[in-house]
Design a protein around this motif. Sequence first.
Motif, short mmCIF file in Angstrom:
data_model
loop_
_atom_site.label_atom_id
_atom_site.label_comp_id
_atom_site.label_asym_id
_atom_site.label_seq_id
_atom_site.Cartn_x
_atom_site.Cartn_y
_atom_site.Cartn_z
N PRO A 34 0.83 -1.21 0.00
CA PRO A 34 0.00 0.00 0.00
C PRO A 34 0.87 1.27 0.00
O PRO A 34 1.96 1.28 0.57
CB PRO A 34 -0.79 -0.12 1.30
N VAL A 35 0.37 2.29 -0.66
CA VAL A 35 1.14 3.51 -0.88
C VAL A 35 0.78 4.57 0.15
O VAL A 35 -0.37 4.71 0.54
CB VAL A 35 0.84 4.04 -2.31
N ALA A 36 1.77 5.34 0.58
CA ALA A 36 1.53 6.41 1.55
C ALA A 36 1.26 7.72 0.82
O ALA A 36 1.83 8.00 -0.23
CB ALA A 36 2.73 6.56 2.47
N ILE A 37 0.35 8.52 1.36
CA ILE A 37 0.11 9.86 0.82
C ILE A 37 0.27 10.86 1.95
O ILE A 37 -0.55 10.93 2.87
CB ILE A 37 -1.29 9.98 0.18
N ARG A 38 1.31 11.62 1.87
CA ARG A 38 1.63 12.61 2.91
C ARG A 38 0.58 13.71 2.98
O ARG A 38 0.08 14.17 1.97
CB ARG A 38 2.96 13.27 2.57
N GLY A 39 0.28 14.12 4.19
CA GLY A 39 -0.55 15.32 4.34
C GLY A 39 -2.04 15.14 4.09
O GLY A 39 -2.80 16.07 4.23
N ILE A 40 -2.45 13.92 3.72
CA ILE A 40 -3.88 13.67 3.49
C ILE A 40 -4.35 12.65 4.51
O ILE A 40 -3.80 11.57 4.60
CB ILE A 40 -4.11 13.14 2.06
N THR A 41 -5.37 13.01 5.27
CA THR A 41 -5.81 12.08 6.31
C THR A 41 -6.56 10.91 5.69
O THR A 41 -7.18 11.02 4.64
CB THR A 41 -6.75 12.75 7.34
N TYR A 66 -10.20 11.68 5.05
CA TYR A 66 -10.45 12.47 3.85
C TYR A 66 -10.30 11.63 2.59
O TYR A 66 -11.11 11.70 1.66
CB TYR A 66 -9.49 13.67 3.80
N PHE A 67 -9.28 10.80 2.60
CA PHE A 67 -9.03 9.92 1.46
C PHE A 67 -10.20 8.97 1.23
O PHE A 67 -10.72 8.83 0.12
CB PHE A 67 -7.74 9.14 1.69
N VAL A 69 -2.63 9.02 5.16
CA VAL A 69 -2.81 7.71 4.53
C VAL A 69 -1.52 6.89 4.52
O VAL A 69 -0.54 7.25 3.85
CB VAL A 69 -3.30 7.87 3.07
N ASN A 70 -1.53 5.82 5.29
CA ASN A 70 -0.41 4.86 5.33
C ASN A 70 0.95 5.45 5.69
O ASN A 70 1.96 4.77 5.66
CB ASN A 70 -0.26 4.12 3.98
N GLN A 128 1.44 6.60 -6.36
CA GLN A 128 0.46 7.33 -5.54
C GLN A 128 -0.77 7.66 -6.36
O GLN A 128 -1.90 7.50 -5.91
CB GLN A 128 1.07 8.65 -5.05
N GLY A 148 -1.62 17.50 -0.26
CA GLY A 148 -0.95 16.88 0.89
C GLY A 148 0.47 17.41 1.04
O GLY A 148 0.92 17.71 2.13
N LYS A 194 0.43 20.83 2.62
CA LYS A 194 -0.31 20.90 3.88
C LYS A 194 0.28 21.88 4.90
O LYS A 194 -0.42 22.67 5.51
CB LYS A 194 -0.36 19.49 4.47
#
Lengths: 256, 478
Positions: A92-99, A102-103, A147-148, B427, B448, B451
Motif C-alpha cells: 500500500p502507498v503512503a500519501i503525505r498530508g492527506i488524512t 479524507y481519502f 494515509v499509510n 500514488q 498533501g 499541507k
Amino acid sequence: MTENVLLQVQDLHATVEGREVLRGVDLTVRAGEVHAIMGPNGSGKSTLAQVLAGHPAYTVTAGRVLYEGKDLFGMPPEERAREGVFLAFQYPVAIRGITNAYFLRSAVNAIRKHRGQEELGPVEFMDALEAKLEVIGWDSSYLTRPVNDGFSGGEKKRNEILQLAVLDPKLAILDETDSGLDIDALKTVAQTVDKLRRPDNATILVTHYYRILTHIAPDVVHVLAGGRIVKSGGKELALELEEKGYDWLREEATVA
Amino acid sequence: MSSGIEAQVLQPYKYGFVTDIESETVPPGLSEDVIRLISQKKGEPSWMLDWRLKAYRNWLKMPEPHWANVQYGPIDYQAISYYAAPKQRPKLDSLEQVDPKLLETFEKLGIPIEERKRLAGVAVDAVFDSVSVATTFREELKKHGVIFCAISEAIREYPELVQQYLGSVVPYNDNFFAALNSAVFTDGSFVYVPKGVRCPLELSTYFRINAESTGQFERTLIIADAGSYVSYLEGCSAPVRDQNQLHAAVVELVALDHASIKYSTIQNWYPGDEEGRGGIYNFVTKRGACRGRSSKISWTQVETGSAITWKYPGCILQGDDSIGEFYSVAVTNHRQQADTGTKMIHMGKNTRSTIVSKGISAGRGQNTYRGLVKILKGAEQARNYSQCDSMLIGDQCGAHTFPYIDVRNSTAIMEHEASTSKIGEDQIFYAKQRGLSPEDAVSMIVNGFCKEVFKELPMEFAVEAQRLLGISLEGSVG
Ligand SMILES: Nc1ncnc2c1ncn2[C@@H]1O[C@H](COP(=O)(O)OP(=O)(O)OP(=O)(O)O)[C@@H](O)[C@H]1O
Ligand SMILES: [Mg+2]
C-alpha cells in the motif's frame, strides 16, 4: 452458468519492462465465489492483480477480460474502481498530508457520484465510518493520520481492509493482504472478508499461506506459475501445496 | 509502457472574461507630467507629489534587474497606461451602491462578497482597476479604531501616519520596480491598528486588473501599533489578455512592540496560454519590519497565477525576540516561471525565522526558490529554520533552489532542509484505484504536499487555495 460470471479472463498476456510476465491466464470468477491464487514468488500473481486494476506500468499484449460482461480494458482505472473493482495492494502507498478519513471519503464520494447518489459530508461520513472501524478493531485515531504514512506493515494491510469494508466492492482482489499480519490481526481481517461475502460479490485472494483459507473457505484454489494457471482445485489443493511446495507442479507442468 | 505523467488536455484559464465598465484611462506613457496628473487626480498634498517625482527621477537612472531566473521580452514602459478608474462615483457606503456588473464579476470569480461578508465577517475592500469601489464593515472597524481604507484616501485623511511610514520599509529607491511603483502607484490599501487592539475582522482585498494595458501599481501599507494584531488577506484574478501586463506592487508592513501581522496572499492572475503567450508579469516588492520587541510578521502565499512571478516577501527582524515567518506554495504549469522566496534579516537578539517553501512544477513550468537568511553581528542567539521542497510533475519542468546564507554572529543556529521529488505514479494509481479521477488524484497528492503551508492560511482561504491548486494543475497528468 455464464449468467453469474462476474469476471472472465481469457488467454491474458501482459508484459512489464518489455518482459512477458503473464503468458495466457484463463480464469472465470462467478458472483458469490472466493478464489484463492497461490504460486511461487515472481510467478505473476501481483502482475495479474495490477493488470486487472489497470496499473500503467503493465502492458496487455493479448487476451481479453470481461467484467460483468463488459470489456474491462475499455475502462480507465478509476472507472473500474467506481464499477466495483477493488485491489488491496501488496504494498500500500503512503500519501503525505492527506488524512485517512479524507481519502476514504473522497473515494466513497467518487463512487457515489458515479452511481448518481448524493455525496456525503464529513459528518455523515464519520457516522458511517465508526461502525466499520469497530469491525477491524481500530479506534478513530487512525482516521486522522495521513494515509499509510508511518504505518507499520501490518497496519497498512489492515488499512486496506478498512477501505475494502467501506467501499464494499463487487470484485475484491486481495494481494497478500494476509502477509505481515499478526495472528489476531489475521483473524480480524479474515473475518471481515468473510462477513463481506455475499451472493452478488466475489473475492480473489492472492496468498502464500493456507492459514487464511481456514477462515475464508475458498471455492477454488489456483496455482499460478510461470505466468499461467497451472492447476486448479478445491481447498485441499492449498493443503497439498502447504505440504509439498510447488516443485512437483513444475514437473507436472513440464511433463504436460 | 508508462502512459502516465505527461501533459495532456490543457485547461483554458477559467477566469477569463472582461467587464465592460467604462474606464477613464490616461493615455500610455510615463513622464513627470503624467505623475503630476495622477497626483492631481488623487487630490494629493504636495509632499506626496514630491516623493513620487523623487522616485521617478531615481527610477530613470536605474537599470531593469535581470538576475532572476526568469525570461521575458523587453517591457516598453512608455506603452503602459498608468491610470485607469471606473467612471462612476468614488464614495460608497454599502455594497448596494456598487455597480451590479462589478458584483457579478466577483461572483464569476467565485467570490461572493456579500456571502462572505455575512458568513465569515470579512471586511472587503474591493479594489477594481486601481480604485476602491466598495468598502464594508467600516463602521465595525471604526468602533475599534482600526483604519482600513484606500491608500489614496489615507494620504488625504491621515497624512501624518502615511508620511511617517510610507517608504520606511521599502524606500522609494529600493529597486527598479519599487521605484516605478513609488512614482505611479494609484491605489492599494492602508491599515492602521491602534495600540492593544486585536482587529476583530480579517481584512480582505480582491484585486483585479481589467482595463486593457493598464499596469497595476498597488501600494499597501499596514501598521500594527504596539500590542495589536491584524490578519490581512489578499487575493486576485485577472481576465484573459493576449498581451503581457505588468504588475509591480509594493507592500510594506510595520509591526511595533508585541504587535503581530499575518499577511496571506492568493495570487491567481492570468498565467498566459500553453505557449506562454500573454499572462501577467508579477514583479512585487513585499517587506515587513518587525520594528518592536517581540513583534511578529507572518507571510503566507499561494502563488498559482501569472506568467512570471518575481517576489520575495521578507522580514527585517529589528526588535529583540521578534519573529518572521514565510510559508509559500508556488505552482508553475505550462510555461509559467516563478522566482520567489524570502529574505529574513536578523538584527535583534533572539530573533527567529521560519521558512517553509513548496514549489510545484508541471508542464514546462520553471520554479525557483531564492531565499536569503542574514544574521547580523548584533543578532545574538538568532535562529532560522528553512525547509524547501520541490515537486515535479512530468519531465519537462524544472525546480531550482538558491538558498543564500550570510551569518555574522557565531551564536546563530541555522537549520536547512531541502527535497525534490517527482509526483509518484504509484500514488496517483493508488488514488485512481479507489475511484478518484486523475485530476483529483493529483490535486490530492499536491495538496498533501502543501499541507504545512495551507494550515497557516485562514480557514476559508485554505479552501480556496486548494481549489485553485486543483484548477491550475488540471490537465498536467494523464
Ligand atoms: N513494475 C515492475 N517493474 C519491473 N518488473 C516487474 C514489475 N512488476 C513485476 N515485475 C516482475 O514480474 C515478475 C512477476 O512479478 P509479480 O509481482 O507479479 O510476482 P508475484 O507472483 O506477485 O510474486 P510475490 O509472490 O513475490 O509477490 C517478477 O519477475 C517481477 O520482478
Ligand atoms: Mg506479489
